[in-house]
Design an enzyme around this catalytic site. Sequence first.
Site, mmCIF file in Angstrom:
data_model
loop_
_atom_site.group_PDB
_atom_site.id
_atom_site.type_symbol
_atom_site.label_atom_id
_atom_site.label_comp_id
_atom_site.label_asym_id
_atom_site.label_seq_id
_atom_site.Cartn_x
_atom_site.Cartn_y
_atom_site.Cartn_z
ATOM 1 N N ASP A 449 0.828 -1.199 0.000
ATOM 2 C CA ASP A 449 0.000 0.000 0.000
ATOM 3 C C ASP A 449 0.869 1.258 0.000
ATOM 4 O O ASP A 449 2.063 1.209 0.334
ATOM 5 C CB ASP A 449 -0.902 -0.028 1.243
ATOM 6 C CG ASP A 449 -2.248 0.629 1.010
ATOM 7 O OD1 ASP A 449 -2.340 1.480 0.101
ATOM 8 O OD2 ASP A 449 -3.205 0.329 1.750
ATOM 9 N N ASP A 514 -11.136 1.621 -2.940
ATOM 10 C CA ASP A 514 -11.676 1.261 -1.619
ATOM 11 C C ASP A 514 -13.194 1.261 -1.632
ATOM 12 O O ASP A 514 -13.825 0.895 -0.640
ATOM 13 C CB ASP A 514 -11.201 2.264 -0.559
ATOM 14 C CG ASP A 514 -9.788 1.967 -0.094
ATOM 15 O OD1 ASP A 514 -9.227 0.940 -0.508
ATOM 16 O OD2 ASP A 514 -9.244 2.767 0.690
HETATM 17 C C1 GLA Z 1 -5.804 1.995 2.267
HETATM 18 C C2 GLA Z 1 -6.237 0.848 1.391
HETATM 19 C C3 GLA Z 1 -7.258 0.002 2.112
HETATM 20 C C4 GLA Z 1 -6.691 -0.496 3.415
HETATM 21 C C5 GLA Z 1 -6.216 0.675 4.249
HETATM 22 C C6 GLA Z 1 -5.484 0.208 5.489
HETATM 23 O O1 GLA Z 1 -6.850 2.902 2.448
HETATM 24 O O2 GLA Z 1 -6.728 1.322 0.175
HETATM 25 O O3 GLA Z 1 -7.651 -1.081 1.303
HETATM 26 O O4 GLA Z 1 -5.651 -1.392 3.169
HETATM 27 O O5 GLA Z 1 -5.335 1.515 3.519
HETATM 28 O O6 GLA Z 1 -5.063 1.257 6.263
#
Ligand code: GLA
Length: 700
Positions: A449, A514
């Site tokens: 990420d 997300d």
């Molecule tokens: C980001 C990602 C999510 C999740 C969060 C965790 O927002 O896009 O899918 O992994 O971080 O903090």
Amino acid sequence: MTSQSARHDVVLRAAGNLMVLSAPTGERARLLYCGPDLLDCNAEQLLALAARDHAPGGPEQPIAASLLNATGTGHPCPPGILAHVNSQHWALDPRVVSVEHSDESSCVIVCRDDAAKLEFRHRVFLDSRSGVAGFKTTVTNTGEVTAALEWCAALCLPLDERLTEITSFTGKWAGEFQTEQLSLPRGSFVCENRAGRTSHDSYPGFYLGERTTSETHGIAAAIHLAWSGNHRLRLDRLSDGSLVAQAGELPLSGETTLAPGERYTTPLFAACWSNEGYGDVTRRLHRFVQARLPRTENARPVHYNTWEAVYFDHAPDKLMALAEQAAEAGAERFVLDDGWFGARRSDRAGLGDWVVSGEVYPDGLKPLADHVRALRMKFGLWFEPEMVNPDSDLYRAHPDWILKAEGAITIASRHQLPLDLTRAEVSDYLFERIDTLVAELGIAYIKWDMNRDIQHPGGADGRPAAHRQVKALYALIDRLRAAYPNLVIESCSSGGARADYGILQRTDRVWTSDNNDARARHAIMRGAAHFLPLAVLGNHVGPKRCHITGRRFDMHFRAGTAVFGHMGMELDLSRESEADRAILANAITLHKQHRNLIHGGGYHRLETAPHLNGIGVVAQSKDEALFQLAVLDQHPTPHPPRLHFAGLDPARRYSLSCIWPQPLAKSHGSFAGSALIDYGLQLPQTYPDTCLIYHVKAEI
Ligand code: GLA
């Protein structure tokens, strides 16, 4: 076939596309044509066809375009190269030195500006499977004085001047890959990104067409820059009507200097075109991406991701139970998201401390990883290696490890700061941590990420380091891949903010967004699939009440939506009813039955009314196809419209069945391909937020 006459014409052909260059020694190199094949055409014919009269009042000698339209050539296009040596030698005019390594689909044209002592190596190719063109330029300082590079496009690419309509891709967190259409004006359309990552709002790619271009007809093109950092893409409609595309990295002030002997290589600039509409461009791009992925897993395992189920509230017992429910629903990979390490009980602390939290996991993560494997799932783990919370042991020990610019106020985003990966000790630390955990826990999958923009990417030497940071990121991932060739890596960046062809050469999948709202997801997936095949686009079933939008959708709609993509789940299964868990399990079974087709078939966008979203995947043999039709709002008419299928063989006969949602599943009978395409199937009366899936199978 390549032919090189004394005039050094280069003719490249692949997959129905053609590129013709003229590169006479001592002269300027020129791209005469790139596009769908013009049979029997050569450089001589193109030059004759394009010969111009003198324009009244214009320059006395004709000024032809060249590969970078450098300032010294006098060409009116914004230059593709801006460089100087101590404010001298700014009017560059590179001339051909040689044409090297030429074969039927690629060549390197070497040019040189003698005054500035800069050498330009232009690598140009047509991909043999897809016909997609690729351009990269390397600039080398062969002089004795440092040169400054202010802008270097991979190429100035002349496009068919009939292309007047542009589709660009923009958006935001939880609203990625939204399309915007506009007619190109005379002048410039510029897309710049300074987010320090590919970005949510400025995707490095466009589609182009004529007013009449459709999914299946007409001239169409697309361009893309394979880079995961700052970029500039521009389209310039010049006063003579010609259209030129440029793409390159967007350097910060003073960022790119070349000491004697140093070189700079642009990211890959990919371009694709077709005489058969936008759909053919998409399928070519998909073939191009698929061939360049680090590896294609034979069957992409169905995911379970813990994020929306538990967020930071990790408890081993709860996660063990979730793993069991996930396996029961059909998951083949279990990914433990954020919250397992250091003091990471919220997004305010712990980032950077890549040590399993003893407080949350007194016995470590091994018992969970082993439990997951005992349930016949692969174990995956979330990392955000490039970042640190100021409230972390790492930051307390090394406050100097972050990227920052002297004089600029350091900006925290999501309570975190970007680490300076260009420092060897930082990358070594991250490698050591990830390496140790992968080895100890048997991690098969990493969700990598990166959750913030980087406004001030200054290195330890005080210089801008945006370019070096992306290179260091690529090197870190490459190092990990070399150590663990079977490790699968997902690129996530607050959802889909790092989903370009550069990162996809070293990662296997992207987290598209997300936003698991099944209604919103259709536009996000449709937008993303303009550049990315469904095989790499993560698509998850979220909770009944979407955490992003607050909207509620039934399981048939949520699950049917996620079937088309790399399917996964991201919800607390214990909060779903038994009946809904059974529906989910059925959708996963359906996905598994058809995933080879979904991930390997040709992707087709159906042309429907705006309240519908229709797509299809068709086997290369056209023997079989699967279509998804989402009803996203009320039909404006008493009866829904007929659905026109695409990509089938009109001359064959197909059996047609609706296979989702289960209450509507039925066989419709046997029909001519031509009827399915041009007459269409009457859609059933349904509520909005219904996702229909049709299976089409050729009869022998
Ligand atoms: C980001 C990602 C999510 C999740 C969060 C965790 O927002 O896009 O899918 O992994 O971080 O903090």
